[in-house]
Write a protein that holds these residues in place. Structure first.
Motif, PDB file in Angstrom:
ATOM      1  N   ALA A  82       4.359 -20.455   9.654  1.00 44.29           N
ATOM      2  CA  ALA A  82       3.941 -19.721  10.852  1.00 44.29           C
ATOM      3  C   ALA A  82       3.427 -20.649  11.940  1.00 44.29           C
ATOM      4  O   ALA A  82       3.280 -20.227  13.093  1.00 44.29           O
ATOM      5  CB  ALA A  82       2.866 -18.699  10.486  1.00 44.29           C
TER       6      ALA A  82
ATOM      7  N   SER B 281      -2.064 -20.256   6.634  1.00 49.02           N
ATOM      8  CA  SER B 281      -1.582 -18.980   7.173  1.00 49.02           C
ATOM      9  C   SER B 281      -0.856 -18.175   6.101  1.00 49.02           C
ATOM     10  O   SER B 281      -1.017 -16.954   6.008  1.00 49.02           O
ATOM     11  CB  SER B 281      -0.652 -19.231   8.364  1.00 49.02           C
ATOM     12  OG  SER B 281      -1.376 -19.815   9.432  1.00 49.02           O
ATOM     13  N   ALA B 282      -0.050 -18.838   5.282  1.00 47.47           N
ATOM     14  CA  ALA B 282       0.632 -18.138   4.191  1.00 47.47           C
ATOM     15  C   ALA B 282      -0.382 -17.625   3.174  1.00 47.47           C
ATOM     16  O   ALA B 282      -0.250 -16.518   2.646  1.00 47.47           O
ATOM     17  CB  ALA B 282       1.642 -19.059   3.519  1.00 47.47           C
TER      18      ALA B 282
ATOM     19  N   LYS C  76      -3.448 -16.781   3.804  1.00 50.15           N
ATOM     20  CA  LYS C  76      -4.125 -15.641   4.423  1.00 50.15           C
ATOM     21  C   LYS C  76      -3.269 -14.382   4.277  1.00 50.15           C
ATOM     22  O   LYS C  76      -3.782 -13.294   3.963  1.00 50.15           O
ATOM     23  CB  LYS C  76      -4.383 -15.942   5.906  1.00 50.15           C
ATOM     24  CG  LYS C  76      -5.262 -14.923   6.640  1.00 50.15           C
ATOM     25  CD  LYS C  76      -5.386 -15.328   8.100  1.00 50.15           C
ATOM     26  CE  LYS C  76      -6.356 -14.435   8.858  1.00 50.15           C
ATOM     27  NZ  LYS C  76      -7.764 -14.826   8.624  1.00 50.15           N
ATOM     28  N   TYR C  77      -1.968 -14.526   4.492  1.00 47.81           N
ATOM     29  CA  TYR C  77      -1.061 -13.384   4.349  1.00 47.81           C
ATOM     30  C   TYR C  77      -1.103 -12.849   2.920  1.00 47.81           C
ATOM     31  O   TYR C  77      -1.167 -11.638   2.701  1.00 47.81           O
ATOM     32  CB  TYR C  77       0.365 -13.804   4.709  1.00 47.81           C
ATOM     33  CG  TYR C  77       1.381 -12.706   4.535  1.00 47.81           C
ATOM     34  CD1 TYR C  77       1.690 -11.841   5.572  1.00 47.81           C
ATOM     35  CD2 TYR C  77       2.030 -12.521   3.306  1.00 47.81           C
ATOM     36  CE1 TYR C  77       2.620 -10.813   5.411  1.00 47.81           C
ATOM     37  CE2 TYR C  77       2.956 -11.501   3.138  1.00 47.81           C
ATOM     38  CZ  TYR C  77       3.242 -10.655   4.183  1.00 47.81           C
ATOM     39  OH  TYR C  77       4.151  -9.644   4.010  1.00 47.81           O
TER      40      TYR C  77
ATOM     41  N   SER D  33      -2.583  -9.227   1.947  1.00 44.20           N
ATOM     42  CA  SER D  33      -1.623  -8.292   1.358  1.00 44.20           C
ATOM     43  C   SER D  33      -2.096  -7.800  -0.003  1.00 44.20           C
ATOM     44  O   SER D  33      -1.988  -6.612  -0.334  1.00 44.20           O
ATOM     45  CB  SER D  33      -0.252  -8.960   1.224  1.00 44.20           C
ATOM     46  OG  SER D  33       0.273  -9.300   2.487  1.00 44.20           O
TER      47      SER D  33
ATOM     48  N   ALA E 232       7.167 -11.453  -1.454  1.00 43.08           N
ATOM     49  CA  ALA E 232       6.679 -11.834  -0.121  1.00 43.08           C
ATOM     50  C   ALA E 232       7.736 -12.615   0.656  1.00 43.08           C
ATOM     51  O   ALA E 232       7.879 -12.458   1.868  1.00 43.08           O
ATOM     52  CB  ALA E 232       5.401 -12.651  -0.252  1.00 43.08           C
TER      53      ALA E 232
ATOM     54  N   LEU F 136       8.387 -13.330   4.580  1.00 43.59           N
ATOM     55  CA  LEU F 136       7.267 -12.702   5.279  1.00 43.59           C
ATOM     56  C   LEU F 136       6.015 -13.559   5.203  1.00 43.59           C
ATOM     57  O   LEU F 136       5.262 -13.669   6.179  1.00 43.59           O
ATOM     58  CB  LEU F 136       6.999 -11.311   4.697  1.00 43.59           C
ATOM     59  CG  LEU F 136       8.154 -10.309   4.785  1.00 43.59           C
ATOM     60  CD1 LEU F 136       7.756  -9.002   4.110  1.00 43.59           C
ATOM     61  CD2 LEU F 136       8.550 -10.067   6.239  1.00 43.59           C
ATOM     62  N   GLN F 137       5.767 -14.177   4.058  1.00 45.34           N
ATOM     63  CA  GLN F 137       4.546 -14.946   3.883  1.00 45.34           C
ATOM     64  C   GLN F 137       4.531 -16.207   4.742  1.00 45.34           C
ATOM     65  O   GLN F 137       3.472 -16.717   5.089  1.00 45.34           O
ATOM     66  CB  GLN F 137       4.354 -15.308   2.411  1.00 45.34           C
ATOM     67  CG  GLN F 137       5.377 -16.296   1.877  1.00 45.34           C
ATOM     68  CD  GLN F 137       5.542 -16.232   0.384  1.00 45.34           C
ATOM     69  OE1 GLN F 137       4.574 -16.364  -0.344  1.00 45.34           O
ATOM     70  NE2 GLN F 137       6.755 -16.020  -0.098  1.00 45.34           N
TER      71      GLN F 137
ATOM     72  N   ALA G  13       4.582 -14.996   9.121  1.00 47.88           N
ATOM     73  CA  ALA G  13       3.638 -14.009   9.661  1.00 47.88           C
ATOM     74  C   ALA G  13       2.665 -14.642  10.656  1.00 47.88           C
ATOM     75  O   ALA G  13       1.472 -14.794  10.382  1.00 47.88           O
ATOM     76  CB  ALA G  13       2.877 -13.332   8.524  1.00 47.88           C
TER      77      ALA G  13
ATOM     78  N   ILE H  26      -0.745 -12.934  11.795  1.00 49.67           N
ATOM     79  CA  ILE H  26      -1.970 -12.985  11.003  1.00 49.67           C
ATOM     80  C   ILE H  26      -2.262 -14.425  10.581  1.00 49.67           C
ATOM     81  O   ILE H  26      -2.875 -14.685   9.546  1.00 49.67           O
ATOM     82  CB  ILE H  26      -1.866 -12.043   9.787  1.00 49.67           C
ATOM     83  CG1 ILE H  26      -3.236 -11.760   9.201  1.00 49.67           C
ATOM     84  CG2 ILE H  26      -0.896 -12.586   8.742  1.00 49.67           C
ATOM     85  CD1 ILE H  26      -3.242 -10.702   8.128  1.00 49.67           C
TER      86      ILE H  26
ATOM     87  N   GLU I 141      -8.828 -16.088  13.325  1.00 47.55           N
ATOM     88  CA  GLU I 141      -7.592 -15.453  13.789  1.00 47.55           C
ATOM     89  C   GLU I 141      -7.190 -16.064  15.126  1.00 47.55           C
ATOM     90  O   GLU I 141      -8.046 -16.474  15.910  1.00 47.55           O
ATOM     91  CB  GLU I 141      -7.772 -13.939  13.940  1.00 47.55           C
ATOM     92  CG  GLU I 141      -7.917 -13.183  12.618  1.00 47.55           C
ATOM     93  CD  GLU I 141      -9.246 -13.433  11.934  1.00 47.55           C
ATOM     94  OE1 GLU I 141     -10.287 -13.343  12.638  1.00 47.55           O
ATOM     95  OE2 GLU I 141      -9.266 -13.743  10.729  1.00 47.55           O
TER      96      GLU I 141
END
Length: 419
Positions: free
Chosen positions: A15, A157-158, A160-161, A165, A294, A297-298, A301, A304, A389
């Motif tokens: 991300a 970031s991954a 956190k996802y 989730s 995931a 998406l992970q 993202a 987030i 964030e």
């Protein structure tokens, strides 16, 4: 004397990899006495081999600054590693020809351990051919398996996802467990390192708050022990949430599930662990299950993303250029932790040879005695990496991700066929 700079992205995306690109380009533009044009290779090292180079001179400062918000790889990436110098020297000689044709004196490769191996090999070939090439590695991987660095940009970031989730899914499953799903399984990336599975432990604010069960790539899967742990959680809480590494292996070291083979130098695509676990649970325990993968998406993202992660990714890009400007090269930028609370860090660097193709797995001290959770030491280490964030700009209810309008520089060499 100035020389042109080539930046390239490699491997799976994150991300925040474009934040590193932003740091590289902004730092190079700030030092015109040292750096001339800034090029970006289309699709990583493949673009360098095939002489597909984006000339970034036409990009405005505002467009480059907007890279901080853009997920994916702005210039394209690849899963293509340069092979052994002795057997594939023509690949390296071709790269030097491309660099010479475009007056490229600096090469920055943004990737993981395999990418650092490519960068280190290219460094050695440049030296052997007498070409004045300065090489620098910019770290990146959501797997968090790069050596000699506090964390790998992209992981925070991954992580956190995954944590968010897992926490949100736990609330959902708890609502329906009385008459419906009792077990939810989230499959996360992690071929040999279970860092993202470990991040699932951050879904709970305190140990024991949620009936979590983490499956690490570092621990051999034992079905009987696993099923007993699932049963215990469902008995005590009414439901269970599992976060499983895609790279789970049995006692013989064989992957539990392989999705597909790949022609990329014996690389295999993993996948299917969650579905397999769900089948075992249904068959042996009779619980109704749901599962999800995931997957991309992970790692994509950006909405987030961790602010810590974004700041570190950007800082690594800048630091790579600043070290080059100071005369250093042949190194990978690293992150060094100064304290846990408050979390303080700084950039550092290590020789490419010490991190090339080296994997850093989850330490035994981070996995609890049961083998299905994380320790307090792991929480102290991981929690700062997901904090903060940094939302991208939104328009019409969705993130506004304008892409760069890129143009390739004119080619000066004959075509080259990839092996």
């Amino acid at each position: 004397m100035t020389a042109n700079l080539l930046y390239a992205q490699s491997g799976g995306m994150t991300a925040v990899i474009n934040a590193s690109a932003c740091g590289v380009i902004e730092a190079a533009r700030a030092r015109p006495e040292r750096f001339g044009k800034v090029f970006a290779a289309r699709d990583g090292i493949v673009g360098a081999l095939t002489e597909q180079l984006y000339d970034l001179d036409a990009q405005s400062d505002a467009a480059i600054a907007a890279l901080r918000h853009l997920p994916g790889g702005a210039f394209g990436s690849c899963r293509y590693d340069l092979q052994d110098i002795a057997t594939h020297r023509h690949q390296y000689e071709r790269l030097i020809e491309v660099f010479a044709a475009h007056d490229i004196g600096y090469f920055l490769y943004n990737g993981g351990g395999g990418s650092m191996l490519t960068a280190e090999r290219l460094l050695r070939v440049g030296e052997s051919l007498g070409y004045p090439l300065k090489v620098m590695g910019v770290p990146k991987t959501i797997d968090n398996d790069l050596a000699d660095t506090d964390t790998s940009p992209g992981f925070g970031s991954a992580a956190k996802y995954v944590a968010v989730s897992a926490r949100e899914a736990a609330h959902d499953v708890a609502s329906m467990a009385g008459s419906s799903t009792k077990v939810f399984i989230l499959e996360v990336m992690g071929r040999h390192a279970g860092w993202l599975a470990a991040a699932g432990g951050l879904a709970e604010r305190a140990p024991g708050e949620l009936p979590l069960l983490l499956l690490f790539a570092e621990r051999a899967f034992d079905e009987a022990t696993f099923l007993a742990a699932v049963r215990a959680r469902v008995t005590s809480h009414g439901y269970c949430v599992i976060v499983a590494s895609e790279g789970l292996k049995d006692a013989e070291g064989q992957f539990l599930s392989i999705s597909a083979d790949s022609p990329v130098y014996a690389w295999i695509q993993l996948g299917g662990v969650a579905a397999g676990l769900a089948g075992r649970i249904k068959q042996q325990l009779g619980y109704r299950t749901h599962w999800a993968v995931a997957d991309y998406l992970q790692r994509s993202a950006r909405h987030i993303a961790s602010r810590t992660d974004l700041e570190q990714a950007y800082a690594c890009g800048r630091a790579a250029v600043e070290l080059l400007a100071a005369g250093e090269h042949g190194r990978m930028i690293t992150l060094r932790r100064l304290s846990d609370a408050p979390y303080r860090w700084e950039t550092d660097s290590v020789p490419l040879a010490t991190v090339a193709d080296v994997e850093c797995t989850v330490p035994a001290a981070f996995i609890d005695a049961e083998g299905f959770g994380i320790t307090e030491a792991a929480r102290r280490h991981l929690r700062p990496l997901i904090e903060g964030e940094d939302y991208p700009p939104f328009r019409d209810g969705i993130p506004d991700y304008p892409a760069l309008r890129l143009e390739l520089a004119p080619r000066r060499l004959p075509d080259f066929t990839l092996d």
